[in-house]
Design a protein around this motif. Sequence first.
Motif, PDB file in Angstrom:
ATOM      1  N   LEU A   1      -9.598  -1.592  -4.452  1.00 39.88           N
ATOM      2  CA  LEU A   1     -10.784  -1.091  -3.733  1.00 39.88           C
ATOM      3  C   LEU A   1     -12.084  -1.664  -4.313  1.00 39.88           C
ATOM      4  CD1 LEU A   1      -9.747   2.643  -3.156  1.00 39.88           C
ATOM      5  CD2 LEU A   1      -9.797   0.807  -1.468  1.00 39.88           C
TER       6      LEU A   1
ATOM      7  N   TYR B   1       0.823  -1.214   0.000  1.00 42.87           N
ATOM      8  CA  TYR B   1       0.000   0.000   0.000  1.00 42.87           C
ATOM      9  C   TYR B   1       0.862   1.271   0.000  1.00 42.87           C
ATOM     10  CZ  TYR B   1      -4.146  -2.892   0.855  1.00 42.87           C
ATOM     11  OH  TYR B   1      -5.158  -3.808   0.735  1.00 42.87           O
TER      12      TYR B   1
ATOM     13  N   ARG C   1     -12.400  -5.393  -3.503  1.00 47.97           N
ATOM     14  CA  ARG C   1     -12.735  -5.568  -2.090  1.00 47.97           C
ATOM     15  C   ARG C   1     -14.238  -5.367  -1.865  1.00 47.97           C
ATOM     16  NH1 ARG C   1      -9.774  -1.602   1.731  1.00 47.97           N
ATOM     17  NH2 ARG C   1      -7.884  -2.754   1.257  1.00 47.97           N
TER      18      ARG C   1
ATOM     19  N   SER D   1      -0.267   3.309 -10.771  1.00 45.65           N
ATOM     20  CA  SER D   1      -0.490   3.129  -9.331  1.00 45.65           C
ATOM     21  C   SER D   1      -1.951   3.373  -8.983  1.00 45.65           C
ATOM     22  CB  SER D   1       0.381   4.090  -8.526  1.00 45.65           C
ATOM     23  OG  SER D   1       1.720   3.877  -8.827  1.00 45.65           O
ATOM     24  N   LEU D   2      -2.513   4.423  -9.550  1.00 50.82           N
ATOM     25  CA  LEU D   2      -3.923   4.745  -9.270  1.00 50.82           C
ATOM     26  C   LEU D   2      -4.842   3.630  -9.768  1.00 50.82           C
ATOM     27  CD1 LEU D   2      -5.961   6.838  -8.175  1.00 50.82           C
ATOM     28  CD2 LEU D   2      -6.045   7.806 -10.471  1.00 50.82           C
TER      29      LEU D   2
ATOM     30  N   LEU E   1      -6.593   7.934   0.886  1.00 47.51           N
ATOM     31  CA  LEU E   1      -6.181   6.600   0.437  1.00 47.51           C
ATOM     32  C   LEU E   1      -5.847   5.680   1.608  1.00 47.51           C
ATOM     33  CD1 LEU E   1      -4.023   7.477  -2.717  1.00 47.51           C
ATOM     34  CD2 LEU E   1      -6.312   6.491  -2.659  1.00 47.51           C
TER      35      LEU E   1
ATOM     36  N   LEU F   1      -5.753  10.372   9.208  1.00 52.27           N
ATOM     37  CA  LEU F   1      -5.286  11.765   9.133  1.00 52.27           C
ATOM     38  C   LEU F   1      -3.950  11.929   9.856  1.00 52.27           C
ATOM     39  CD1 LEU F   1      -6.514  14.639   8.196  1.00 52.27           C
ATOM     40  CD2 LEU F   1      -6.839  14.984  10.624  1.00 52.27           C
TER      41      LEU F   1
ATOM     42  N   LEU G   1      -9.144   4.532   3.123  1.00 53.38           N
ATOM     43  CA  LEU G   1      -9.860   3.554   2.299  1.00 53.38           C
ATOM     44  C   LEU G   1      -9.126   2.214   2.235  1.00 53.38           C
ATOM     45  CD1 LEU G   1     -10.924   5.799  -0.723  1.00 53.38           C
ATOM     46  CD2 LEU G   1     -12.402   4.935   1.087  1.00 53.38           C
ATOM     47  N   MET G   2      -7.824   2.271   2.046  1.00 55.33           N
ATOM     48  CA  MET G   2      -7.081   1.030   1.820  1.00 55.33           C
ATOM     49  C   MET G   2      -6.861   0.233   3.104  1.00 55.33           C
ATOM     50  SD  MET G   2      -4.533   2.034  -1.242  1.00 55.33           S
ATOM     51  CE  MET G   2      -4.415   0.374  -1.849  1.00 55.33           C
ATOM     52  N   PHE G   3      -6.570   0.941   4.171  1.00 51.63           N
ATOM     53  CA  PHE G   3      -6.351   0.235   5.446  1.00 51.63           C
ATOM     54  C   PHE G   3      -7.647   0.107   6.258  1.00 51.63           C
ATOM     55  CE2 PHE G   3      -2.030   1.756   4.513  1.00 51.63           C
ATOM     56  CZ  PHE G   3      -1.289   0.612   4.753  1.00 51.63           C
ATOM     57  N   LYS G   4      -8.732   0.606   5.728  1.00 57.39           N
ATOM     58  CA  LYS G   4     -10.042   0.605   6.411  1.00 57.39           C
ATOM     59  C   LYS G   4      -9.903   1.165   7.826  1.00 57.39           C
ATOM     60  CE  LYS G   4     -11.690  -3.563   4.083  1.00 57.39           C
ATOM     61  NZ  LYS G   4     -11.966  -4.967   4.303  1.00 57.39           N
TER      62      LYS G   4
ATOM     63  N   PHE H   1       1.438   6.765  -6.625  1.00 55.95           N
ATOM     64  CA  PHE H   1       0.445   7.677  -7.207  1.00 55.95           C
ATOM     65  C   PHE H   1       0.788   9.144  -6.930  1.00 55.95           C
ATOM     66  CE2 PHE H   1      -3.786   9.847  -6.440  1.00 55.95           C
ATOM     67  CZ  PHE H   1      -3.959  10.192  -7.766  1.00 55.95           C
TER      68      PHE H   1
ATOM     69  N   ILE I   1       3.567   6.453 -14.404  1.00 60.83           N
ATOM     70  CA  ILE I   1       3.759   5.720 -13.137  1.00 60.83           C
ATOM     71  C   ILE I   1       2.598   6.025 -12.191  1.00 60.83           C
ATOM     72  CG2 ILE I   1       5.221   5.531 -11.053  1.00 60.83           C
ATOM     73  CD1 ILE I   1       7.626   6.153 -12.924  1.00 60.83           C
ATOM     74  N   SER I   2       2.243   7.287 -12.134  1.00 58.69           N
ATOM     75  CA  SER I   2       1.165   7.711 -11.250  1.00 58.69           C
ATOM     76  C   SER I   2      -0.171   7.067 -11.641  1.00 58.69           C
ATOM     77  CB  SER I   2       1.064   9.236 -11.332  1.00 58.69           C
ATOM     78  OG  SER I   2       0.403   9.711 -10.231  1.00 58.69           O
ATOM     79  N   LEU I   3      -0.433   7.048 -12.931  1.00 59.30           N
ATOM     80  CA  LEU I   3      -1.701   6.477 -13.420  1.00 59.30           C
ATOM     81  C   LEU I   3      -1.768   4.968 -13.173  1.00 59.30           C
ATOM     82  CD1 LEU I   3      -2.328   8.405 -16.757  1.00 59.30           C
ATOM     83  CD2 LEU I   3      -3.593   8.608 -14.626  1.00 59.30           C
TER      84      LEU I   3
ATOM     85  N   PHE J   1      -0.913  15.454   1.158  1.00 63.22           N
ATOM     86  CA  PHE J   1      -1.328  15.069   2.506  1.00 63.22           C
ATOM     87  C   PHE J   1      -2.813  14.661   2.518  1.00 63.22           C
ATOM     88  CE2 PHE J   1      -3.608  17.327   6.016  1.00 63.22           C
ATOM     89  CZ  PHE J   1      -3.494  16.330   6.988  1.00 63.22           C
TER      90      PHE J   1
ATOM     91  N   ILE K   1      -4.719   0.786  -7.337  1.00 66.16           N
ATOM     92  CA  ILE K   1      -5.453   1.155  -6.105  1.00 66.16           C
ATOM     93  C   ILE K   1      -6.957   0.992  -6.325  1.00 66.16           C
ATOM     94  CG2 ILE K   1      -6.081   3.116  -4.610  1.00 66.16           C
ATOM     95  CD1 ILE K   1      -3.161   4.112  -4.957  1.00 66.16           C
TER      96      ILE K   1
ATOM     97  N   LEU L   1       1.995   1.723  -3.541  1.00 71.21           N
ATOM     98  CA  LEU L   1       0.933   2.206  -4.430  1.00 71.21           C
ATOM     99  C   LEU L   1       0.558   3.660  -4.143  1.00 71.21           C
ATOM    100  CD1 LEU L   1      -1.394  -0.943  -4.541  1.00 71.21           C
ATOM    101  CD2 LEU L   1       0.048  -0.061  -6.377  1.00 71.21           C
ATOM    102  N   ILE L   2       0.386   3.960  -2.857  1.00 71.50           N
ATOM    103  CA  ILE L   2      -0.008   5.336  -2.497  1.00 71.50           C
ATOM    104  C   ILE L   2       1.077   6.329  -2.925  1.00 71.50           C
ATOM    105  CG2 ILE L   2      -0.457   6.897  -0.544  1.00 71.50           C
ATOM    106  CD1 ILE L   2      -1.878   4.490   0.834  1.00 71.50           C
TER     107      ILE L   2
ATOM    108  N   LEU M   1       3.590  21.779   9.614  1.00 73.56           N
ATOM    109  CA  LEU M   1       3.342  21.694   8.177  1.00 73.56           C
ATOM    110  C   LEU M   1       3.202  23.088   7.555  1.00 73.56           C
ATOM    111  CD1 LEU M   1       2.965  19.103   6.432  1.00 73.56           C
ATOM    112  CD2 LEU M   1       0.543  19.621   6.415  1.00 73.56           C
TER     113      LEU M   1
END
Lengths: 109, 196
Positions: free
Chosen positions: B191, A39, B194, B183-184, A74, A87, A77-80, A46, B179-181, A68, B187, A42-43, B11
């Motif tokens: 989802l 994950y 699942r 990965s998306l 993500l 956050l 959603l991914m780790f539920k 992206f 690469i970004s696309l 952020f 993902i 992937l995150i 931040l």
Amino acid sequence: MIDLLYYLIKLFVFGLTFVIEFVVYVIGTKSKVSKAALYALLINGFTWPLATRFSTLESIFLVEFIVFVVEFVLIMLMFKMKWWKALLISLIANTITMILGFILLVFGF
Amino acid sequence: MKIIGIFIMILLIIPLISADVILPGHHPITVINKITNIIDYPNYVFISAPPIENQGPGLNMCPIKIVEEGIISNQYYKLCDLSIFVIEKDKWDIGEAQKFMEAEDVDYEKTYSEYFSFMESISAKEVIKNIHTYKTVSDSSTVTEEINTYAIDLSKVKIEPDNVKKEIEYLKTIIYVLISLISLAIIITILVKRKK
């Protein structure tokens, strides 16, 4: 002509980002190492390329903030996960990588 | 909640602090300045040199250089603001000019005063202004080279190029977006699977 050194440096920076966020995910989500690694890959796969390619000195704060927020969604959603946990994880992960990013920028990465 | 607040503060503050310290996000590109119709003026010598009214960083950093085959040298210090002058061949004095082609600027004011007198003595006529040999672009820019071309008209002083051609490199941007696309897409697949 592909600039090999350029891509090696970027790959190294991505590797650092991935490792940091992966560690934060493992600790924060208490999920399996393999799952957290996938994950995190992937995150970051992206968000990182887009942030790297399109951030400028003028827009760096905005881009960091978007990353952020996107990563927070993500992770949730991914780790539920509960929203506030996701956050917090996104905040910690991105704060560490952002500090690292600024350090690397000083050294010309 | 307090911890979240502290992290949000960090931040917000870090980019503001860092912005003054470092100069990230920009890199120099190659700038080529060309005169396209130099062949039409066989009886003239073309030189790049600092403008008369602006002394600039100094003649040792911005010396006189002869424009050969229409190519204006870009071997100048980045802050040089240059002009192109034309001189009739019979008035051109290479011996005297040499002094300003290899100037050491020991006495900045004196060197400039001599430079102005020299330019006046050879009736140097300014035909292009505001030539720069150094330019930076944002790191996200795909521009790698800028080619500025000028067509000389002895009755005018040009302040802008007639044509600006930019060499653009799309490959890096395409690789990053791809690469970004990918990965998306993975993902979204995870989802969706699942949910099913």
